[in-house]
Scaffold this active site. Structure first.
Site, PDB file in Angstrom:
ATOM      1  N   GLY A   1      52.905  43.975 -19.256  1.00  0.00           N
ATOM      2  CA  GLY A   1      54.080  44.413 -19.947  1.00  0.00           C
ATOM      3  C   GLY A   1      53.977  45.818 -20.729  1.00  0.00           C
TER       4      GLY A   1
ATOM      5  CG  LEU B   1      49.133  34.438 -15.378  1.00  0.00           C
ATOM      6  CD1 LEU B   1      49.406  33.538 -16.604  1.00  0.00           C
ATOM      7  CD2 LEU B   1      49.220  33.856 -14.143  1.00  0.00           C
ATOM      8  N   GLY B   2      50.094  39.025 -15.396  1.00  0.00           N
ATOM      9  CA  GLY B   2      51.248  40.096 -15.761  1.00  0.00           C
ATOM     10  C   GLY B   2      50.989  40.996 -16.881  1.00  0.00           C
TER      11      GLY B   2
ATOM     12  CG  ASP C   1      64.516  41.445 -22.343  1.00  0.00           C
ATOM     13  OD1 ASP C   1      65.444  41.941 -21.625  1.00  0.00           O
ATOM     14  OD2 ASP C   1      63.214  41.750 -22.043  1.00  0.00           O
TER      15      ASP C   1
ATOM     16  N   GLY D   1      51.570  44.381 -23.625  1.00  0.00           N
ATOM     17  CA  GLY D   1      50.467  43.487 -23.687  1.00  0.00           C
ATOM     18  C   GLY D   1      50.192  42.875 -22.148  1.00  0.00           C
ATOM     19  CB  THR D   2      47.326  42.315 -20.311  1.00  0.00           C
ATOM     20  OG1 THR D   2      47.589  43.474 -20.128  1.00  0.00           O
ATOM     21  CG2 THR D   2      47.217  41.562 -19.011  1.00  0.00           C
ATOM     22  CB  VAL D   3      50.384  37.170 -19.645  1.00  0.00           C
ATOM     23  CG1 VAL D   3      50.359  35.799 -19.603  1.00  0.00           C
ATOM     24  CG2 VAL D   3      51.492  37.685 -20.796  1.00  0.00           C
TER      25      VAL D   3
ATOM     26  CE  LYS E   1      53.136  39.526 -24.542  1.00  0.00           C
ATOM     27  NZ  LYS E   1      54.696  39.386 -24.630  1.00  0.00           N
TER      28      LYS E   1
END
Length: 270
Positions: free
Chosen positions: A19, A16-17, A133, A22-24, A39
């Site tokens: 950052g 999904l994404g 954020d 980490g990765t989701v 995540k």
């Protein structure tokens, strides 16, 4: 990570994404027959104990919030290589950033969505947490059983307890959404920092433009002439560089946005 097909009972379907830390993944919980988001801490940070603790802190803060307005954490665990992961509810309708891909929203819709995001932030504040954020990509949308859209605040990677926030020493946040007190190391913050960020989100949903630096924000009616003066005042008050002049709480901002949405004339995209 690309070769992993399962994490515990969760079957990975697609990324999904990704950052900074980490990765989701979109995954399927085979036991509950439901989609979830997982995540996972990035491999290049696995050796950093401080980053690992920050990663786990996000899961704890999400759990502490305990609100249907904030992404819920269902599970937490560790991969065979020692990297932690946590499992969250899946927001199937994307983010506010996805909505903005088509340009600014109808004013009333933009105000209602921002009000819902503000109520999500207020739920965090009530739990003693400041997000630090808030931005369109961190405001998720999930389809409710009745077909309506729920707004969920996510990504608490920079969040802190309000008790700690008055003594923060490092700058944090994303440019355009970050209040001046968050950009200055050593400046204490409170819940009004998130009020500024919420104002920036509403401003972008209405105008299609990320606000300029604090104190240099172009009034929204200059970018979109059909913006009601009351709407402009509400957003600009949230974007005050001086936190004492902002809306005192995210809840107060939400109430004003809801009032503006109820009486505002603009119902179509520009």
């Amino acid at each position: 990570m690309h070769s992993v097909e399962r994490i515990g009972r969760y079957r990975l379907e697609r990324r999904l994404g990704t950052g900074a830390f980490g990765t989701v993944w979109l995954a399927h919980d085979d036991d509950l027959d439901a989609p979830v988001a997982v995540k996972v801490l990035a491999e290049n940070w696995a050796h950093r104990l401080d980053v690992r603790e920050r990663f786990l802190s996000e899961a704890r803060l999400l759990r502490k919030a305990g609100s249907p307005r904030v992404v819920q954490v269902h599970d937490i665990g560790e991969l065979p290589d020692g990297r932690p992961y946590f499992v969250m509810e899946y927001a199937d309708a994307g983010t506010l950033a996805d909505l903005l891909a088509a340009g600014p929203l109808p004013v009333a819709e933009a105000l209602r969505l921002t009000a819902l995001a503000a109520r999500s932030a207020h739920a965090l504040h009530e739990a003693g947490i400041v997000h630090r954020d808030v931005k369109p990509s961190n405001v998720l949308l999930r389809t409710a059983p009745d077909g309506t859209r729920r707004v969920l605040l996510a990504d608490l990677g920079l969040a802190k307890s309000l008790a700690q926030a008055s003594g923060l020493t490092l700058a944090a946040g994303s440019e355009g959404y970050r209040p001046p007190e968050q950009a200055e190391p050593g400046a204490g913050i409170d819940a009004r920092a998130d009020v500024y960020s919420l104002g920036a989100v509403g401003y972008e949903l209405v105008t299609g433009t990320v606000p300029a630096a604090p104190g240099k924000v172009v009034p929204p009616e200059r970018l979109r002439p059909d913006v009601d003066p009351g709407v402009a005042r509400t957003l600009m008050r949230a974007l005050e560089p001086d936190h004492e002049r902002r809306w005192p709480t995210a809840e107060a901002l939400a109430e004003e946005l809801e009032t503006c949405a109820a009486v505002g004339p603009a119902a179509v995209r520009p």
